[in-house]
Write a protein that holds these residues in place. Structure first.
Motif, PDB file in Angstrom:
ATOM      1  N   LEU A 230      25.494  11.319  52.427  1.00  0.00           N
ATOM      2  CA  LEU A 230      25.021  10.853  53.731  1.00  0.00           C
ATOM      3  C   LEU A 230      23.694  11.530  54.030  1.00  0.00           C
ATOM      4  N   VAL A 231      22.712  10.725  54.430  1.00  0.00           N
ATOM      5  CA  VAL A 231      21.392  11.246  54.787  1.00  0.00           C
ATOM      6  C   VAL A 231      21.180  11.025  56.281  1.00  0.00           C
ATOM      7  N   PRO A 252      35.269  16.027  54.162  1.00  0.00           N
ATOM      8  CA  PRO A 252      34.854  17.383  53.760  1.00  0.00           C
ATOM      9  C   PRO A 252      34.158  17.422  52.404  1.00  0.00           C
ATOM     10  N   GLU A 253      34.378  16.409  51.553  1.00  0.00           N
ATOM     11  CA  GLU A 253      33.786  16.410  50.216  1.00  0.00           C
ATOM     12  C   GLU A 253      32.428  15.719  50.176  1.00  0.00           C
ATOM     13  N   LEU A 254      31.976  15.171  51.289  1.00  0.00           N
ATOM     14  CA  LEU A 254      30.730  14.413  51.332  1.00  0.00           C
ATOM     15  C   LEU A 254      29.520  15.339  51.167  1.00  0.00           C
ATOM     16  N   THR A 255      28.524  14.900  50.391  1.00  0.00           N
ATOM     17  CA  THR A 255      27.262  15.619  50.305  1.00  0.00           C
ATOM     18  C   THR A 255      26.359  15.140  51.437  1.00  0.00           C
ATOM     19  N   ILE A 256      25.900  16.060  52.275  1.00  0.00           N
ATOM     20  CA  ILE A 256      25.101  15.707  53.451  1.00  0.00           C
ATOM     21  C   ILE A 256      23.703  16.310  53.310  1.00  0.00           C
ATOM     22  N   ILE A 257      22.703  15.450  53.411  1.00  0.00           N
ATOM     23  CA  ILE A 257      21.301  15.873  53.420  1.00  0.00           C
ATOM     24  C   ILE A 257      20.746  15.555  54.805  1.00  0.00           C
ATOM     25  N   ALA A 258      20.306  16.568  55.524  1.00  0.00           N
ATOM     26  CA  ALA A 258      19.873  16.395  56.911  1.00  0.00           C
ATOM     27  C   ALA A 258      18.391  16.685  57.050  1.00  0.00           C
ATOM     28  N   ARG A 259      17.777  15.952  57.949  1.00  0.00           N
ATOM     29  CA  ARG A 259      16.359  16.161  58.265  1.00  0.00           C
ATOM     30  C   ARG A 259      16.237  17.112  59.448  1.00  0.00           C
ATOM     31  N   GLY A 260      15.301  18.016  59.372  1.00  0.00           N
ATOM     32  CA  GLY A 260      15.048  18.936  60.474  1.00  0.00           C
ATOM     33  C   GLY A 260      13.578  18.957  60.827  1.00  0.00           C
ATOM     34  N   GLU A 261      13.279  18.943  62.116  1.00  0.00           N
ATOM     35  CA  GLU A 261      11.888  18.993  62.570  1.00  0.00           C
ATOM     36  C   GLU A 261      11.433  20.432  62.802  1.00  0.00           C
ATOM     37  N   GLU A 262      12.295  21.238  63.381  1.00  0.00           N
ATOM     38  CA  GLU A 262      11.969  22.633  63.667  1.00  0.00           C
ATOM     39  C   GLU A 262      12.618  23.538  62.630  1.00  0.00           C
TER      40      GLU A 262
END
Length: 402
Positions: A230-231, A252-262
């Motif tokens: 999940l992105v 719980p097994e999902l790979t999560i890639i998150a965007r951060g501004e700060e």
């Protein structure tokens, strides 16, 4: 997903199970807990989704009908004029015949040629008008039906996705990311709140779901229990944190890639359950710094990227090329190439060193010493982050933390 989080657009009927009752215009309810699927080794490759049918274009049907009727009327008018009628009588006869008004003939139909022309005009002209009328009705009234059927077809295809990618947000990050995944034939679904962006995604041929990705029901409908990655690509850090929390709670097994501004949000996203955090602002700044400080190294990497998708081919085999900096107090300073590679234990190899004074050493000998401020181009596996962090200040070109 829009760039602001507001009330969700998707809802469920509490009387029915979660997976089947999600539509594109109902109110939210928490899905029943389901055990996550076992993780797979990678993203499943799927053919490009087909979202339209043969007669799904009212404009095309209407255009074809108009061209056909006009062509029949022109040919019939020319035929009557060839039989000795004036243009006014010929066009009048054609119009009242094609549109089945039923007035008397303007001239007697008393020759075999006129009989044939009139019968052909009745058959072909009336058939064309019937088709044109149907196309006009389709054009006026079928938009909602087509939209409903398209959503149903799309939902069916989403329900059949497994080991896919969920992209939350179809904006500055989501658009190019979707194109790259589509070019690689990777299975993915876009979750977006704004209707205009949803229409853009549909026009591009992508599977998408309109709704608030912060809503667990929407994530459930996007197949979060079957997804591989999940992105969360929204520009609002608070929303990305909430999406990360929701997705991690569901799978719980999902790979999560998150965007951060700060930069301060990075720790929050990792604590919320993100596996990796991407900071676009830092990526841009680091990229500019590399271009200024290590022009030759960045030119090498850019040329390889343009050379028949070299970087993409490397990533296919789990290998990436990047430039890192030997900053002050880093462990790599005064170490030889051989010592660095030995300490990395195969995680990466040094392919070029760009000295601070401008000298470039491609394929440096094993006894070459790395000095403070040098730009080091490395090639290695996707899991080389820990080895790089141990040897260099973690200011990597990829801009990924975690």
């Amino acid at each position: 997903m829009s760039e602001q989080s507001t009330a969700p657009d998707i809802a469920v009927d509490d009387a029915r199970p979660a997976p089947s009752d999600v539509t594109y215009s109902v109110s939210p309810a928490a899905p029943s807990p389901v055990a996550p699927r076992p993780r797979s080794d990678g993203i499943r490759r799927v053919p490009k989704p087909r979202l339209t049918g043969l007669l799904d274009s009212p404009v095309r049907n209407l255009t074809f009908g108009m061209i056909y009727v006009v062509l029949v009327m022109v040919l019939a008018t020319v035929a009557y004029m060839a039989a000795g009628w004036s243009f006014r009588d010929a066009i009048y006869m054609v119009v009242i015949t094609v549109y089945t008004v039923g007035f008397n003939e303007v001239r007697p139909i008393n020759t075999p040629a006129l009989n044939i022309i009139t019968m052909a005009l009745i058959v072909l002209g009336c058939t064309g008008v019937i088709f044109l009328t149907g196309a006009l009705v389709q054009y006026i009234t079928l938009s909602h039906l087509t939209k409903t059927m398209g959503h149903k077809r799309m939902k069916t295809q989403i329900d059949h996705l497994t080991d896919h990618v969920i992209i939350c947000g179809f904006g500055r990050i989501g658009v190019p990311l979707s194109k790259s995944l589509s070019d690689a034939h990777a299975g993915f679904v876009i979750v977006e709140k704004e209707e205009e962006r949803i229409n853009q995604a549909i026009a591009a041929g992508y599977l998408c779901l309109q709704g608030d990705a912060a809503n667990e029901t929407v994530l459930y409908a996007a197949g979060v229990m079957r997804a591989h990655i999940l992105v969360s690509a929204l520009p609002t850090d608070a929303v990305n944190v909430f999406i990360t929390l929701s997705a991690r709670a569901l799978n719980p097994e999902l790979t999560i890639i998150a965007r951060g501004e700060e930069a301060s949000t990075e720790k929050k996203l990792l604590q919320a359950g993100a596996n990796k955090v991407v900071l676009p602002t830092h990526i841009g700044a680091e990229r500019m710094a590399d271009m200024i400080l290590f022009e030759e190294s960045t030119r090498l990497i850019d040329s390889l990227e343009r050379a028949h998708g070299f970087q993409r081919a490397l990533r296919t085999f789990g290998i990436e090329l990047e430039v890192v900096t030997a900053v002050q107090h880093s462990a790599a300073i005064l170490m030889t190439v051989a010592a660095i590679e030995r300490q990395a234990r195969g995680a990466f190899f040094v392919v070029q060193i760009n000295r601070r004074d401008g000298d470039v050493h491609t394929n440096p000998p094993s006894d070459t010493v790395v000095r403070e401020g040098d730009g080091v181009v490395v090639i290695g596996r996707a899991g080389r982050g820990e080895a790089l962090a141990a040897l260099f200040e973690p200011r990597r070109r990829a801009g990924v933390r975690g």
